[in-house]
Design an enzyme around this catalytic site. Structure first.
Site, PDB file in Angstrom:
ATOM      1  N   HIS A   1     -22.787 -11.918  -4.251  1.00  0.00           N
ATOM      2  CA  HIS A   1     -21.676 -12.723  -3.693  1.00  0.00           C
ATOM      3  C   HIS A   1     -21.342 -13.831  -4.687  1.00  0.00           C
ATOM      4  O   HIS A   1     -22.050 -14.827  -4.775  1.00  0.00           O
ATOM      5  CB  HIS A   1     -22.069 -13.334  -2.345  1.00  0.00           C
ATOM      6  CG  HIS A   1     -20.934 -14.054  -1.682  1.00  0.00           C
ATOM      7  ND1 HIS A   1     -20.531 -13.758  -0.402  1.00  0.00           N
ATOM      8  CD2 HIS A   1     -20.123 -15.050  -2.104  1.00  0.00           C
ATOM      9  CE1 HIS A   1     -19.512 -14.539  -0.073  1.00  0.00           C
ATOM     10  NE2 HIS A   1     -19.250 -15.339  -1.095  1.00  0.00           N
TER      11      HIS A   1
ATOM     12  N   HIS B   1     -17.315 -13.212   6.151  1.00  0.00           N
ATOM     13  CA  HIS B   1     -17.500 -14.659   6.193  1.00  0.00           C
ATOM     14  C   HIS B   1     -17.664 -14.947   7.675  1.00  0.00           C
ATOM     15  O   HIS B   1     -16.680 -14.916   8.427  1.00  0.00           O
ATOM     16  CB  HIS B   1     -16.300 -15.399   5.595  1.00  0.00           C
ATOM     17  CG  HIS B   1     -16.494 -16.896   5.627  1.00  0.00           C
ATOM     18  ND1 HIS B   1     -16.740 -17.635   4.513  1.00  0.00           N
ATOM     19  CD2 HIS B   1     -16.531 -17.755   6.674  1.00  0.00           C
ATOM     20  CE1 HIS B   1     -16.920 -18.903   4.860  1.00  0.00           C
ATOM     21  NE2 HIS B   1     -16.796 -19.004   6.173  1.00  0.00           N
TER      22      HIS B   1
ATOM     23  N   HIS C   1     -23.695 -15.147   3.105  1.00  0.00           N
ATOM     24  CA  HIS C   1     -24.204 -16.530   3.026  1.00  0.00           C
ATOM     25  C   HIS C   1     -24.609 -17.083   4.391  1.00  0.00           C
ATOM     26  O   HIS C   1     -24.019 -18.041   4.887  1.00  0.00           O
ATOM     27  CB  HIS C   1     -23.211 -17.474   2.327  1.00  0.00           C
ATOM     28  CG  HIS C   1     -21.761 -17.284   2.694  1.00  0.00           C
ATOM     29  ND1 HIS C   1     -21.306 -17.288   3.990  1.00  0.00           N
ATOM     30  CD2 HIS C   1     -20.669 -17.100   1.928  1.00  0.00           C
ATOM     31  CE1 HIS C   1     -20.003 -17.108   3.992  1.00  0.00           C
ATOM     32  NE2 HIS C   1     -19.599 -16.989   2.747  1.00  0.00           N
TER      33      HIS C   1
ATOM     34  N   ASP D   1     -22.982 -17.206  -3.878  1.00  0.00           N
ATOM     35  CA  ASP D   1     -21.770 -17.891  -3.426  1.00  0.00           C
ATOM     36  C   ASP D   1     -21.424 -19.046  -4.363  1.00  0.00           C
ATOM     37  O   ASP D   1     -20.818 -20.037  -3.936  1.00  0.00           O
ATOM     38  CB  ASP D   1     -21.891 -18.388  -1.982  1.00  0.00           C
ATOM     39  CG  ASP D   1     -20.524 -18.668  -1.356  1.00  0.00           C
ATOM     40  OD1 ASP D   1     -19.518 -18.188  -1.899  1.00  0.00           O
ATOM     41  OD2 ASP D   1     -20.468 -19.379  -0.346  1.00  0.00           O
TER      42      ASP D   1
END
Ligand code: DOR
Ligand code: ZN
Length: 362
Positions: free
Chosen positions: A29, A152, A190, A266
């Site tokens: 990611h 997300h 995440h 991320d």
């Protein structure tokens, strides 16, 4: 500011490990952006990782296979000749992504996932999905082709407290979508809460259909980091850092050896001026020192032996990719993080700027 990186391990290892060689890892990611920013940040990720799954939230977003191929070309063109790095592309899901686009993406061989941004949830998410009901046909084809949906995982309802948006997403979106599409491969991106960690660990799922990425910053910090003697914009990301009990739950699953959990930094570069701003952008820049940060987090709990699985094996297995062939070596060696990094006409502030960090990638 207190130096978080040098906290003593809470569970000392029997013999201190000073060097760790492991299979070259993958960042599943990553935000690389475009243009000058891409040129500035790409060498950092290419030094650390063999591959990265590149997020499609450009402005405008990468919604078609043709755009993903063009973006991949720009990334490859920006790579230094010596770099051995493969960008794995993703498409940005919209209310109107046609099922045919999913077939094209799959046939391309370079698009490895489709990203769900709930509209308004984060940076460049305005073109995201307003209601997953609009995407039923698209999800059906993804399920059929085995193309993963990356989520997300935050609801956007302004009446839901910001710190609860991930937890509510599980009940309102994730559980229903998994019930409707039980064979759809899903990565909960995440994750930041104990509820998400528990859900991914315990949910009934066929092998290889449910995973989660965890960032280094969510393993190292709780929400106090945002308010250490003042407002600290470089610790602001979305989903936002949570309480200590959540951080501890994330460390527990990341270091457990469970293949559902894997590395996704991320890392999200923003110009310094847009972070240190009246309305600062969300995103922590960790590409420079990602593996060092993860080593720090794993070392603190005496779990360095679990790092290779988390960083190099679990994600590759989830995506059906061969493991990378080379190795990387981390050494216990203190060094000071730069205060900022050049990025074209801007600068980027890395997470923990100016602090010393105890691990170094050789
Ligand atoms: O903190 C974040 N930054 N979270 C996201 O979801 C997006 C990212 C970005 O693109 O800046
Ligand atoms: Zn992201």
């Amino acid at each position: 500011m207190e130096n978080h990186f040098n906290q003593a391990p809470t569970q000392p290892q029997t013999a201190q490990i000073n060097s760790l060689t492991m299979t070259r890892p993958d960042d599943l990611h990553l935000h690389l952006r475009d243009g000058e920013m891409l040129a500035a940040v790409l060498p950092h990720s290419a030094r650390q990782f063999g591959r990265a799954l590149v997020m499609p939230n450009l402005n405008p977003p990468v919604t078609t296979t043709a755009q993903a191929l063009a973006y991949r070309r720009r990334i490859l063109d920006a790579l230094l000749d010596s770099a051995d790095f493969e960008p794995l592309m993703a498409l940005y899901l919209t209310d109107n992504t046609p099922a045919d686009e999913i077939r094209r993406a799959h046939e391309s061989g370079v698009v490895h996932a489709i990203k769900l941004y709930p509209a308004g949830a984060t940076t460049h998410s305005d073109a995201g999905v307003t209601d997953l009901k609009h995407c039923a046909k698209t999800l059906e084809v993804m399920q059929e082709l085995g193309l993963p949906l990356l989520v997300h995982g935050e609801v956007t309802d302004p009446s839901i407290d910001l710190f609860d948006r991930e937890k509510v997403f599980i009940d309102q979106v994730l559980v229903p979508v998994r019930r409707a599409f039980p064979a759809l491969k899903i990565v909960f991106e995440h994750i930041t809460t104990q509820e998400a960690a528990d859900y991914v660990r315990d949910a009934e799922a066929a092998p290889g259909t449910l995973g989660a990425t965890i960032t280094a910053h969510h393993l190292l910090y709780n929400r106090n980091a945002l308010f250490q003697k003042g407002l600290r914009p470089h610790y602001y990301c979305l989903p936002v850092l949570k309480r200590e009990r959540h951080r501890m739950a994330l460390v527990k699953v990341a270091t457990s050896g469970n293949p559902r959990f894997f590395l996704g930094t991320d890392s999200a570069p923003h110009p310094k001026g847009l972070k240190e701003h009246a309305c600062g952008c969300a995103g922590c820049y960790t590409a420079l020192h990602a593996l060092e940060l993860y080593a720090q987090a794993f070392d603190r709990v005496g779990a360095l032996a679990q790092l290779e699985g988390f960083a190099s094996f679990h994600g590759a297995a989830f995506y059906g990719l061969a493991r990378n062939s080379g190795t990387v070596t981390l050494r216990r060696e203190s060094w000071q993080l730069p205060l900022e990094l050049p990025a074209g006409e801007h600068t980027i502030v890395p997470l923990g700027a100016g602090e010393t960090i105890a691990w170094r990638l050789a």
